[in-house]
Enzyme design. Structure first.
Site, short mmCIF file in Angstrom:
data_model
loop_
_atom_site.label_atom_id
_atom_site.label_comp_id
_atom_site.label_asym_id
_atom_site.label_seq_id
_atom_site.Cartn_x
_atom_site.Cartn_y
_atom_site.Cartn_z
CD GLU A 1 -2.47 1.84 0.42
OE1 GLU A 1 -3.29 1.11 -0.14
OE2 GLU A 1 -2.29 3.04 0.08
CB ILE B 1 -24.91 1.37 2.20
CG1 ILE B 1 -25.14 2.85 2.49
CG2 ILE B 1 -26.23 0.59 2.21
CD1 ILE B 1 -25.66 3.19 3.85
CG HIS C 1 -25.53 -1.12 -1.59
ND1 HIS C 1 -26.48 -0.13 -1.51
CD2 HIS C 1 -24.33 -0.48 -1.72
CE1 HIS C 1 -25.89 1.06 -1.59
NE2 HIS C 1 -24.58 0.88 -1.71
CB VAL D 1 3.25 -0.86 -6.99
CG1 VAL D 1 3.53 -1.52 -8.32
CG2 VAL D 1 3.20 -1.89 -5.87
CB ILE E 1 -13.93 -1.94 -7.30
CG1 ILE E 1 -13.12 -3.04 -7.99
CG2 ILE E 1 -14.88 -2.54 -6.27
CD1 ILE E 1 -13.94 -4.09 -8.73
C1 LIG Z 1 -18.82 8.36 -2.49
C2 LIG Z 1 -18.79 6.86 -2.46
C3 LIG Z 1 -19.83 6.14 -1.87
C4 LIG Z 1 -19.82 4.75 -1.86
N1 LIG Z 1 -20.77 4.06 -1.15
C5 LIG Z 1 -20.72 2.71 -1.08
C6 LIG Z 1 -21.62 1.99 -0.27
O1 LIG Z 1 -22.41 2.57 0.47
N2 LIG Z 1 -21.60 0.64 -0.32
C7 LIG Z 1 -20.74 -0.05 -1.11
O2 LIG Z 1 -20.83 -1.26 -1.15
N3 LIG Z 1 -19.81 0.61 -1.84
C8 LIG Z 1 -19.77 1.96 -1.83
N4 LIG Z 1 -18.83 2.65 -2.52
C9 LIG Z 1 -17.83 1.91 -3.26
C10 LIG Z 1 -16.69 1.41 -2.39
O3 LIG Z 1 -16.32 2.39 -1.44
C11 LIG Z 1 -15.51 1.09 -3.29
O4 LIG Z 1 -15.95 0.26 -4.33
C12 LIG Z 1 -14.42 0.35 -2.54
O5 LIG Z 1 -14.04 1.05 -1.38
C13 LIG Z 1 -13.23 0.18 -3.48
O6 LIG Z 1 -12.23 -0.49 -2.77
P1 LIG Z 1 -10.84 -0.77 -3.48
O7 LIG Z 1 -10.05 -1.60 -2.53
O8 LIG Z 1 -11.08 -1.32 -4.84
O9 LIG Z 1 -10.19 0.66 -3.72
P2 LIG Z 1 -9.57 1.72 -2.70
O10 LIG Z 1 -10.27 1.73 -1.41
O11 LIG Z 1 -9.49 3.01 -3.44
O12 LIG Z 1 -8.12 1.16 -2.45
C14 LIG Z 1 -7.10 1.23 -3.41
C15 LIG Z 1 -5.80 1.38 -2.66
O13 LIG Z 1 -4.72 1.25 -3.57
C16 LIG Z 1 -3.68 2.11 -3.14
N5 LIG Z 1 -2.79 2.33 -4.29
C17 LIG Z 1 -3.07 3.01 -5.42
N6 LIG Z 1 -1.99 2.99 -6.24
C18 LIG Z 1 -1.02 2.29 -5.62
C19 LIG Z 1 0.31 1.94 -5.94
N7 LIG Z 1 0.86 2.32 -7.11
N8 LIG Z 1 1.03 1.23 -5.06
C20 LIG Z 1 0.49 0.84 -3.88
N9 LIG Z 1 -0.78 1.15 -3.51
C21 LIG Z 1 -1.53 1.86 -4.36
C22 LIG Z 1 -4.42 3.35 -2.70
O14 LIG Z 1 -3.65 4.17 -1.85
C23 LIG Z 1 -5.65 2.75 -2.01
O15 LIG Z 1 -5.43 2.59 -0.62
C24 LIG Z 1 -18.78 4.05 -2.51
C25 LIG Z 1 -17.72 4.76 -3.07
C26 LIG Z 1 -17.69 6.15 -2.99
C27 LIG Z 1 -16.49 6.89 -3.47
#
Ligand SMILES: Cc1cc2nc3c(=O)[nH]c(=O)nc-3n(C[C@H](O)[C@H](O)[C@H](O)COP(=O)(O)OP(=O)(O)OC[C@H]3O[C@@H](n4cnc5c(N)ncnc54)[C@H](O)[C@@H]3O)c2cc1C
Length: 491
Positions: free
Chosen positions: A40, A56, A58, A181, A344
């Site tokens: 990370e 949420i 869902h 990364v 995602i």
């Molecule tokens: C406004 C909003 C409301 C939402 N509401 C809901 C909800 O109510 N219910 C629901 O189910 N979903 C909801 N979602 C969707 C959900 O929050 C996301 O789909 C989910 O958090 C995505 O997780 P992730 O692990 O894919 O990405 P992220 O949480 O973005 O994690 C990606 C990680 O990768 C790291 N990273 C990036 N580049 C690099 C690199 N080069 N090297 C190392 N690390 C790196 C970043 O720092 C980050 O920590 C919502 C999203 C938003 C923005």
């Protein structure tokens, strides 16, 4: 590309990104004797969309049937409750309502109901006017009917990510924070070399769960086939004194911009109102007057008595929308052994445990051996002093008087709880990381009173000067210098 023999690579799997998707995968892999490492770039987990969303769980009626979003949302919903209960993550099954204010709204909720049936969502019902307002007396009286879904709920999204990563690390997995990364290359003998931080990591498989950066990370090893198009959502966080207004997740009808602005309880006993939806460039988490005015108006349409004088914070999160209509999940066509969990957007939080379990199956099909891990952590418990019964508090206090020193008065968080966080597998490195683990600073004063005490504790526990303790990300310091030197200070 050839997948190499296990012995030639240091790790079996490298996961890029410590959001809910990366952490859920690390935890799912920790059931097996797999050498897995999560990398990370920030100084804590859940630093991206996973920390700033609606929280949420869902029910699963919203995504179009047949899509990956529908599949993983429906499968993820019960898994969320299962994992939250096992790892002691704050959550609550509240049920949700999608409100219809007119005939078009009724048609929308009837469509959502039909989609829910197709997606296999249980416990749904259309509530007519009388039943709706008897259930939710503070709703706008103009709401005519609503779709009720009993399996919807709320969760602390960052604690969901952190709890899984902590359990995985206790079970033998590794997490590298502050490690960005920078490149992924195929090794001659098979597998990958991942340039991360100042060094590199060799692994048989790579999983890209880099959220907003997933397109860039995929582009390091395969021809670009998707683009992330970030969309920001803004929120009001309301004081807990507003929580009496509803204990149900209240959506307005979805539209082309998302699931509809909501008013909902949080897993920590507050209310939130939001989000809006606006395309932005990159990780732009600014709050804007226009966006907040939109949210405020929409929320008041749901609950006219909502009092914005009790708003304690605004925040925003950025969705990793992409130019694909669905989640992008699977093995690269061009670089076998490299997998994407990309694009995602919502309902990504709810879907994450189901995506993780499927990804384990995909990795196994690609050659990952899955022998059970005897160290797998299936349960854990966190001490939350204010939730303990009187006798348990007294027992704890007699064992450790630090549980008698209240640091955060708004949320009743004790010094004992904060010190305990430093003994966990992934100790906090910033004030916000303490907040995400213990709740100190989450209340009405937003850390105004407890912040300096928490800062002093972090400084002491990590052995770093107070000036080097960040509020959140690296470089975000609360203390930037001395206003008086001790020599010049008046006595
Ligand atoms: C406004 C909003 C409301 C939402 N509401 C809901 C909800 O109510 N219910 C629901 O189910 N979903 C909801 N979602 C969707 C959900 O929050 C996301 O789909 C989910 O958090 C995505 O997780 P992730 O692990 O894919 O990405 P992220 O949480 O973005 O994690 C990606 C990680 O990768 C790291 N990273 C990036 N580049 C690099 C690199 N080069 N090297 C190392 N690390 C790196 C970043 O720092 C980050 O920590 C919502 C999203 C938003 C923005």
């Amino acid at each position: 590309m050839k997948i190499p023999e296990k012995k030639t690579c240091l790790y079996d799997v490298v996961i890029i990104g410590g959001g809910v998707c990366g952490c859920s995968l690390l935890y799912a892999l920790s059931r097996y004797n797999v050498r897995a490492v999560l990398v990370e770039k920030e100084n804590d987990l859940a630093a991206g969309a996973s920390r700033a969303n609606s929280g949420i769980i869902h029910a699963g009626y919203d995504p179009e049937p047949g899509t990956l979003m529908a599949k993983y949302n429906a499968a993820g919903n019960p898994l969320m409750y299962e994992i939250c209960a096992a790892l002691d993550v704050p959550h609550k099954k509240t049920g949700s309502l999608v409100l219809a204010f007119d005939q078009a709204g009724r048609q929308t909720i009837e469509k959502l109901y039909a989609q829910g049936v197709q997606n296999g969502v249980p416990d749904m019902k259309i509530l007519e006017y009388g039943e709706l307002h008897a259930r939710e007396p503070r709703l706008n009286k103009d709401a005519r009917c609503a779709l009720f879904a009993g399996t919807a709920g709320v969760v602390s999204p960052w604690e969901f990510a952190i709890a899984q990563a902590e359990a995985a690390v206790q079970g033998g997995a590794e997490v590298l924070l502050d490690t960005e990364v920078r490149g992924v290359t195929a090794r001659d003998g098979g597998g990958f070399s991942v340039a991360a931080g100042a060094g590199s990591i060799e692994a048989r498989f790579v999983v890209n769960a880099a959220g907003l950066n997933a397109g860039a990370v995929s582009g390091m090893i395969e021809p670009a086939f998707f683009t992330i198009r970030p969309k920001r959502g803004q929120y009001f966080l309301m004081d807990a004194s507003q929580a009496f207004l509803t204990d149900t997740v209240l959506f307005q009808c979805p539209n082309e911009n998302g699931k509809g602005t909501l008013v909902a309880p949080t897993a920590h006993g507050n209310l939130i109102a939001g989000p809006d939806s606006e395309r932005v460039s990159g990780d732009d988490r600014a709050n804007t007057a226009g966006g907040l005015a939109f949210v405020r108006e929409a929320a008041l349409r749901t609950i006219p008595a909502l009092d914005f004088a009790y708003s304690i914070r605004n925040f925003s999160g950025v969705r990793a929308d992409s130019d694909h209509p669905d989640f992008i999940i699977g093995e690269s066509e061009h670089a076998p052994g490299f997998f994407n969990i990309a694009g995602i957007k919502s309902p990504g939080l709810t879907s994450s445990p189901a995506i993780a379990r499927d990804m384990v199956v995909m990795l196994e099909k690609a050659g990952l051996l899955l022998a059970p891990n005897p160290r797998f952590v299936s349960k854990r418990k966190v001490i939350r002093f204010k939730q303990l019964p009187r006798e348990a508090r007294q027992k704890l206090l007699s064992e450790n008087p630090r549980y008698g020193a209240i640091v955060c008065r708004c949320e009743t968080v004790t010094e004992g709880e904060i010190l305990e966080a430093f003994k966990r597998p992934l100790p906090p490195r910033s004030l916000d990381a303490v907040k995400r683990r213990c709740g100190a600073g989450m209340g009405r004063c937003q850390g105004g009173f407890c912040g300096p005490r928490v800062l002093a504790l972090i400084s002491r526990e990590l052995g770093v000067p107070p000036r080097e303790v960040p509020l959140d990300r690296k470089g975000m310091y609360l203390i930037t210098g001395e206003t008086k030197t001790s020599k010049g200070a008046r006595t």
